[in-house]
Motif scaffolding. Structure first.
Motif, short mmCIF file in Angstrom:
data_model
loop_
_atom_site.label_atom_id
_atom_site.label_comp_id
_atom_site.label_asym_id
_atom_site.label_seq_id
_atom_site.Cartn_x
_atom_site.Cartn_y
_atom_site.Cartn_z
N THR A 52 0.93 -0.77 0.17
CA THR A 52 -0.12 -0.08 0.02
C THR A 52 0.90 1.46 0.04
N LYS A 54 2.42 4.16 -1.62
CA LYS A 54 3.15 4.51 -2.83
C LYS A 54 4.36 5.50 -2.92
N GLN A 179 3.84 -4.47 -6.29
CA GLN A 179 3.56 -3.15 -6.82
C GLN A 179 4.12 -2.99 -8.15
N LYS A 183 1.16 -4.93 -10.86
CA LYS A 183 0.17 -4.15 -10.37
C LYS A 183 -1.08 -4.74 -10.49
N THR A 184 -1.88 -5.40 -11.33
CA THR A 184 -3.40 -5.21 -11.30
C THR A 184 -3.67 -6.07 -10.04
N SER A 186 -1.33 -6.33 -6.78
CA SER A 186 -2.01 -5.12 -5.93
C SER A 186 -2.96 -4.28 -5.54
N GLU A 187 -3.37 -4.09 -6.81
CA GLU A 187 -4.48 -3.56 -6.65
C GLU A 187 -5.78 -4.19 -5.99
N GLU A 190 -5.22 -4.83 -2.39
CA GLU A 190 -5.73 -3.14 -1.42
C GLU A 190 -7.09 -3.78 -0.49
#
Length: 316
Positions: A52, A54, A179, A183-184, A186-187, A190
């Motif tokens: 999480t 960034k 991440q 990316k997919t 990771s999102e 969340e």
């Protein structure tokens, strides 16, 4: 659905912590053997943090360096010093002293970010301070323990450095890599991370309460008194010094919460690995205490903010 469950778990975190603590205290056999996996559970929590975090969280230090540096410095000075002074003032036995010092020398916990949101504080600042203090933990936590705790017990800087690196830094770095390259995934993760974190932290707390039940009965009043004093003085001193340094109101609230709320799960994990069982009790109690005081303080500030907003609207 997962997102709703995750939000529900975060909002009712205190309920689950209290429930698991009561179960562990009344039926400790249910947690037999769980203590051995505490470092792995903490690693899961830190992995979630890595997923999480960034890049924008760290940009704040370049845009507004003063509040970020203030928060991180106060985090790693106020709480270790308060812990040391409290330990000396109460003349605590060595094992309890080590546990209190461990809590003081740990970075801030992710729960502080939620409390900053509720308190209408600067959430971005809170997240940045948590992230930076956590990444500094492998060096600063064992460093401060070596400095303050040698009076009571031998402390190995390298051994603690290795432990904090394994359970904090490595999982965070893995989360950052996931991440970057997945990316997919990771999102999507969340949505479920708050639930996973609540479960992991609750199990950690339950394992420590179950394993230290008799010790808590023997020393409970003393430890609760010490932990409450440490926690509340952390909030107050953090706010006072942030005020002295002329931070704005939302920043002062964020710094106060960051200073007062520690990563007590890390303190508990380190205590179980490096010291005696009693040293893990202050961390467990701190987990419980700051999950009560944090929401109380956050809601107080939220109500004050709402009152100010209503006053401004009525004047307008």
């Amino acid at each position: 659905m997962l997102q709703r469950i995750g939000h529900f778990a975060s909002k009712t975190f205190l309920v689950w912590v209290l429930l698991v603590s009561i179960i562990a205290f009344t039926a400790p056999h249910l947690f037999t053997g769980v203590g051995d996996i505490i470092p792995y559970l903490l690693g899961v929590v830190m992995l979630g943090m890595g997923l999480t975090i960034k890049v924008s969280d760290f940009k704040l230090i370049f845009k507004y360096p003063k509040p970020v540096i203030t928060g991180v410095v106060l985090q790693y000075t106020i709480m270790p010093l308060l812990a040391y002074l409290i330990v000396k003032a109460f003349q605590l036995p060595p094992d309890i002293a080590i546990g209190v010092l461990l809590v003081g020398c740990c970075p801030g916990g992710t729960t502080s970010n939620v409390m900053s949101y509720i308190a209408k504080a600067n959430v971005a600042l809170s997240v940045t301070i948590t992230s930076i203090s956590t990444i500094l933990a492998p060096v600063l936590t064992p460093g401060f323990m070596y400095l303050f705790a040698r009076e009571w017990m031998d402390v190995s800087f390298m051994s603690m450095f290795a432990s904090v690196t394994k359970v904090v830094l490595v999982p965070i770095l893995i989360g950052l890599l996931v991440q970057r390259f997945f990316k997919t995934f990771s999102e999507k993760s969340e949505d479920v991370l708050p639930l996973v974190s609540v479960i992991a932290i609750s199990i950690i707390l339950g394992a420590v309460v179950a394993g230290s039940r008799e010790l808590i009965i023997q020393t409970g009043l003393l430890i609760f008194t010490v932990v409450i004093a440490h926690n509340v003085l952390g909030y107050a001193t953090g706010y006072f010094l942030a005020n002295v340094l002329k931070l704005n109101y939302p920043d002062k609230k964020a710094v106060s919460i960051e200073v007062g709320m520690q990563n007590s799960a890390l303190a508990t994990s380190l205590a179980t690995v490096h010291f005696n069982p009693l040293a893990a009790v202050p961390g467990a109690v701190f987990s419980l205490v700051h999950c009560i005081t944090g929401p109380i303080l956050a809601r107080y500030w939220a109500k004050r903010a709402e009152h100010v907003e209503r006053s401004k609207r009525s004047i307008a």
